[in-house]
Structures are given as structure tokens and as C-alpha cells.
Design a protein around this motif. Structure first.
Motif, mmCIF file in Angstrom:
data_model
loop_
_atom_site.group_PDB
_atom_site.id
_atom_site.type_symbol
_atom_site.label_atom_id
_atom_site.label_comp_id
_atom_site.label_asym_id
_atom_site.label_seq_id
_atom_site.Cartn_x
_atom_site.Cartn_y
_atom_site.Cartn_z
ATOM 1 N N ASP A 44 0.859 -1.183 0.000
ATOM 2 C CA ASP A 44 0.000 0.000 0.000
ATOM 3 C C ASP A 44 0.900 1.239 0.000
ATOM 4 O OD1 ASP A 44 -1.973 1.855 0.275
ATOM 5 O OD2 ASP A 44 -2.923 0.951 2.022
ATOM 6 N N TYR A 45 1.407 1.592 -1.187
ATOM 7 C CA TYR A 45 2.417 2.633 -1.296
ATOM 8 C C TYR A 45 1.958 4.011 -0.811
ATOM 9 C CZ TYR A 45 4.768 -0.931 -4.061
ATOM 10 O OH TYR A 45 5.351 -2.100 -4.476
ATOM 11 N N PRO A 46 0.752 4.455 -1.138
ATOM 12 C CA PRO A 46 0.320 5.759 -0.619
ATOM 13 C C PRO A 46 0.305 5.810 0.903
ATOM 14 C CG PRO A 46 -1.110 5.065 -2.413
ATOM 15 C CD PRO A 46 -0.240 3.897 -2.091
ATOM 16 N N ALA A 47 -0.100 4.718 1.542
ATOM 17 C CA ALA A 47 -0.115 4.669 3.001
ATOM 18 C C ALA A 47 1.305 4.733 3.546
ATOM 19 C CB ALA A 47 -0.810 3.396 3.475
ATOM 20 N N LEU A 48 2.226 4.012 2.901
ATOM 21 C CA LEU A 48 3.619 4.022 3.346
ATOM 22 C C LEU A 48 4.255 5.394 3.133
ATOM 23 C CD1 LEU A 48 5.736 2.161 4.562
ATOM 24 C CD2 LEU A 48 6.474 1.576 2.242
ATOM 25 N N GLN A 49 3.908 6.052 2.035
ATOM 26 C CA GLN A 49 4.412 7.399 1.788
ATOM 27 C C GLN A 49 3.941 8.357 2.886
ATOM 28 O OE1 GLN A 49 2.806 7.907 -2.175
ATOM 29 N NE2 GLN A 49 4.804 7.597 -3.132
ATOM 30 N N GLY A 50 2.677 8.264 3.261
ATOM 31 C CA GLY A 50 2.152 9.111 4.330
ATOM 32 C C GLY A 50 2.840 8.856 5.645
ATOM 33 N N TYR A 51 3.118 7.589 5.946
ATOM 34 C CA TYR A 51 3.812 7.237 7.195
ATOM 35 C C TYR A 51 5.215 7.828 7.226
ATOM 36 C CZ TYR A 51 6.611 4.363 10.359
ATOM 37 O OH TYR A 51 7.490 3.948 11.332
ATOM 38 N N VAL A 52 5.964 7.651 6.134
ATOM 39 C CA VAL A 52 7.339 8.166 6.079
ATOM 40 C C VAL A 52 7.354 9.687 6.219
ATOM 41 C CG1 VAL A 52 9.364 8.439 4.597
ATOM 42 C CG2 VAL A 52 8.207 6.230 4.737
ATOM 43 N N LEU A 53 6.431 10.355 5.548
ATOM 44 C CA LEU A 53 6.371 11.816 5.603
ATOM 45 C C LEU A 53 6.050 12.296 7.013
ATOM 46 C CD1 LEU A 53 6.511 14.380 3.840
ATOM 47 C CD2 LEU A 53 4.039 14.183 3.531
ATOM 48 N N LEU A 54 5.062 11.676 7.660
ATOM 49 C CA LEU A 54 4.660 12.088 9.002
ATOM 50 C C LEU A 54 5.763 11.842 10.026
ATOM 51 C CD1 LEU A 54 2.567 13.105 11.027
ATOM 52 C CD2 LEU A 54 1.656 10.772 11.151
ATOM 53 N N THR A 55 6.344 10.652 10.027
ATOM 54 C CA THR A 55 7.396 10.349 10.998
ATOM 55 C C THR A 55 8.641 11.196 10.755
ATOM 56 O OG1 THR A 55 8.075 8.476 9.599
ATOM 57 C CG2 THR A 55 6.607 8.000 11.450
ATOM 58 N N GLY A 56 8.936 11.500 9.484
ATOM 59 C CA GLY A 56 10.071 12.374 9.190
ATOM 60 C C GLY A 56 9.879 13.759 9.764
ATOM 61 N N ILE A 57 8.673 14.302 9.626
ATOM 62 C CA ILE A 57 8.370 15.624 10.191
ATOM 63 C C ILE A 57 8.486 15.589 11.710
ATOM 64 C CG2 ILE A 57 6.521 17.316 10.532
ATOM 65 C CD1 ILE A 57 5.545 16.625 7.713
ATOM 66 N N MET A 58 8.004 14.514 12.336
ATOM 67 C CA MET A 58 8.080 14.390 13.787
ATOM 68 C C MET A 58 9.528 14.375 14.268
ATOM 69 S SD MET A 58 5.047 11.560 14.246
ATOM 70 C CE MET A 58 5.507 11.115 15.918
ATOM 71 N N VAL A 59 10.392 13.651 13.567
ATOM 72 C CA VAL A 59 11.807 13.580 13.955
ATOM 73 C C VAL A 59 12.468 14.942 13.819
ATOM 74 C CG1 VAL A 59 14.050 12.614 13.315
ATOM 75 C CG2 VAL A 59 12.042 11.124 13.437
ATOM 76 N N VAL A 60 12.167 15.655 12.740
ATOM 77 C CA VAL A 60 12.742 16.995 12.539
ATOM 78 C C VAL A 60 12.319 17.943 13.661
ATOM 79 C CG1 VAL A 60 12.700 19.031 11.059
ATOM 80 C CG2 VAL A 60 12.970 16.773 10.043
ATOM 81 N N LEU A 61 11.050 17.915 14.026
ATOM 82 C CA LEU A 61 10.550 18.781 15.094
ATOM 83 C C LEU A 61 11.200 18.447 16.438
ATOM 84 C CD1 LEU A 61 6.748 18.952 14.192
ATOM 85 C CD2 LEU A 61 8.483 20.714 13.839
ATOM 86 N N VAL A 62 11.406 17.169 16.704
ATOM 87 C CA VAL A 62 12.059 16.765 17.956
ATOM 88 C C VAL A 62 13.503 17.252 17.982
ATOM 89 C CG1 VAL A 62 12.917 14.772 19.260
ATOM 90 C CG2 VAL A 62 10.569 14.800 18.443
ATOM 91 N N ASN A 63 14.187 17.192 16.844
ATOM 92 C CA ASN A 63 15.574 17.682 16.789
ATOM 93 C C ASN A 63 15.638 19.187 17.050
ATOM 94 O OD1 ASN A 63 16.828 15.220 16.275
ATOM 95 N ND2 ASN A 63 16.480 15.382 14.074
ATOM 96 N N ILE A 64 14.657 19.925 16.544
ATOM 97 C CA ILE A 64 14.607 21.363 16.833
ATOM 98 C C ILE A 64 14.381 21.589 18.318
ATOM 99 C CG2 ILE A 64 13.255 23.468 16.474
ATOM 100 C CD1 ILE A 64 12.801 22.628 13.614
ATOM 101 N N LEU A 65 13.510 20.791 18.928
ATOM 102 C CA LEU A 65 13.255 20.903 20.364
ATOM 103 C C LEU A 65 14.518 20.611 21.169
ATOM 104 C CD1 LEU A 65 11.289 21.263 22.723
ATOM 105 C CD2 LEU A 65 10.716 18.834 22.520
ATOM 106 N N VAL A 66 15.290 19.624 20.743
ATOM 107 C CA VAL A 66 16.550 19.301 21.422
ATOM 108 C C VAL A 66 17.522 20.472 21.347
ATOM 109 C CG1 VAL A 66 18.606 17.840 21.311
ATOM 110 C CG2 VAL A 66 16.338 16.814 21.149
#
Length: 315
Positions: free
Chosen positions: A274-296
Motif C-alpha cells: 500500500d504505497y500511498p499509506a507508506l508514503q504518508g507514514y514516512v512523511l509524518l514520521t520524518g516531520i516528527m523527527v525533525v521537530l524533535v531535533n529542533i526541540l533538542v
């Protein structure tokens, strides 16, 4: 701080573009034709070439990759992540429904990691080279070495199947979080405790520690009041980087304990292609990691405003 935060937000833009490109490429590089997979999920087990061609036109797959990426990016910026091949539901809604469980698991694991990892590391430094320190060093290496999936299965077998202390799977009560959190945080506890111990011991030969000793202060007070605070920066950096590892580990943990989170959603998307679902997952988790790094980085700045984080401050 405002200047620093604005720089970090501007630096986030090319990173997010890179994440979006990686997410989009998943639908291109992974095996299988998305149009054929989409038809198969609707019950067409042997779709004809004509059907596949029509579905490609319908999904825009007949266009160039650059055009496909631009169109996909425009929809993504509007909050439209597409429709799941498997469930036929909005991927945005599917992610939104599962996000709270994954965030709860990740935050509980981080809290346990921070509390126990820092407490054990501090005690290891205070009682360095004594029995407690030696035993904890051995346990730390053991914690780091245990595979996540193996630990989860052992906990389930002992605490659930044998002694019936905790529920086997699902989120039926607060007890349901205990085994997943332990499974996800145990290796990180070992890493944090060892790093903090090493960091504190590196501070002890410093001049300000020797001055504190010359004043007649007790060793435990010096470690806790002076060396501990100055040893936190590398630990904070490690904890921030652990967030991405926790998100990755949640894929295994959520499937072992049947938690309806992002990790379980991602694995199901891989299994069903289910490629669209996997694309959404990668995009969302990537944004979350970036935001956490800014918080750090912000925490870095709050602890020591004179420190140049990533070469941006006090240039």
C-alpha cells in the motif's frame, strides 16, 4: 532565541523537501505496479493491460516522475495524502487515528529512558568502580544487546502467559502499556546510563571540580551539583536522536503487542504494498523527527545560551 529558532525553521525547509522526495520515491522504487496493486485490492486478481492503463491514467502514473511529484506535493501541502489501497479510506484520517497510540508509546518510553537512564548513570558515577557500578555496567551492556522482538516475546511469555500479571495484547487498560514501554526503552536505558557515567567521569578532572574539592565539599555533592549539570548536553543529544529509533522500534513493538499505531499501520502497508499509506507514514514520521531535533536544540540553548549549536549561535 527567536533568531536561533527562525534559523532552525528555515533549515527545516530543505530537510522536509528531502523527506518528501524519499517518501515519493517509495512508490516508484518498490516492486510492483501501483495501478495493478490498486486493481488487485479491489478484487481484480488478473487485471487486463487495458484496465491497468486506465488506472494509471486515473492515478496520474502515466505522467513523468517530476510531474507526479509536483502533483503529489501539492496535494500533500493541502493535507491530502491520498487513499489507502487496502482500506479505501483517507490516509490522513488513518494516520490521525493511530498517531495518539504511537505518540503515547514513544513519550512513555522516552520518560522511562530519561528517568531510569539518568538515575542509574548518576549512581554509577557516584559509586564508580564499586560493586553497584560494575553490576550496572554489565546490565547496561546486556540491555543494549537484547533484541527488541526477543525481549517482547519473553515478557509476554513470562508476565502474560505464565503468571497472568499483564494483558497479552491490545490497549485494554493502563497495564497494557507496561510491557511495550519496557521493551522499547530497555536498550536506551543502558545507552543513556553508560553515556552519563562516562560524561560525568570526564568532568571530574576539570579545574572547577578540583576547586570544589579544595573547599571541602563532599564527593557526592560535587558530582550531583556541578559535574552532573555539565554532563547533560551529550545525554540530551543522545535522547533526541533516540526518538527516531523509538519510532522505528515501534513498528516491531506495536505488532508484537497488537497496538493499533503508526508502526503497525506501516508494516501492514508494506505487506499489502500500500504505497500511498507508506508514503504518508514516512512523511509524518520524518516531520516528527525533525521537530524533535529542533526541540533538542532549543533545550541545548536553554541550558547553555553561549554554546554554538550546529554552528549557528554566536557566530
Amino acid at each position: 532565541m527567536i533568531r536561533f529558532l527562525l534559523k532552525r525553521l528555515l533549515q527545516m525547509i530543505p530537510v522536509l523537501i528531502g523527506i518528501s522526495i524519499v517518501a515519493f520515491l517509495l512508490g516508484i522504487l518498490m516492486p510492483g505496479n501501483p495501478a495493478e496493486i490498486s486493481l488487485s485490492s479491489e478484487g481484480a486478481y488478473s487485471p487486463s493491460k487495458e484496465q491497468i492503463k486506465l488506472r494509471e491514467e486515473e492515478l496520474g502514473l502515466d505522467q513523468s516522475y517530476i510531474t507526479q511529484y509536483i502533483n503529489w506535493s501539492k496535494k500533500t501541502l493541502k493535507g491530502d495524502l491520498g487513499t489507502s489501497y487496502k482500506t479505501k479510506k483517507s490516509i490522513k484520517n488513518e494516520l490521525k487515528k493511530r498517531l495518539p497510540n504511537t505518540l503515547t508509546l514513544a513519550m512513555l518510553s522516552l520518560l522511562v529512558t530519561v528517568f531510569l537512564g539518568i538515575a542509574l548513570g548518576l549512581l554509577m558515577a557516584i559509586y564508580q568502580n564499586r560493586l553497584f557500578d560494575q553490576c550496572q555496567q554489565f546490565l547496561s551492556i546486556l540491555f543494549i544487546s537484547i533484541p527488541t522482538f526477543w525481549l517482547g516475546l519473553i515478557l509476554m511469555m513470562v508476565l502474560s502467559e505464565k503468571y497472568h500479571l499483564l494483558p497479552t495484547s491490545g490497549l485494554t487498560s493502563l497495564k497494557s502499556w507496561i510491557m511495550p514501554v519496557i521493551t522499547l526503552s530497555i536498550a536506551n536505558i543502558g545507552s543513556v546510563s553508560r553515556l552519563l557515567r562516562s560524561s560525568i567521569l570526564n568532568e571530574l578532572p576539570q579545574h572547577y571540580i578540583l576547586v570544589a574539592h579544595s573547599k571541602g565539599l563532599k564527593e557526592k555533592y560535587i558530582i550531583f551539583r556541578h559535574a552532573f549539570v555539565n554532563s547533560l548536553l551529550p545525554v540530551i543529544a543522545m535522547i533526541g536522536s533516540m526518538f527516531s529509533g523509538i519510532l522505528g522500534g515501534s513498528v516491531i513493538v506495536e505488532n508484537i503487542f497488537a497496538i493499533n499505531g503508526l508502526g503497525k499501520f506501516a508494516l501492514e502497508a508494506i505487506n499489502y504494498r500500500d504505497y500511498p499509506a507508506l508514503q504518508g507514514y514516512v512523511l509524518l514520521t520524518g516531520i516528527m523527527v525533525v521537530l524533535v531535533n529542533i526541540l533538542v536544540d532549543l533545550i541545548y540553548y536553554c541550558i547553555d545560551p553561549t554554546l554554538s549549536v550546529g554552528g549557528d549561535l554566536n557566530e
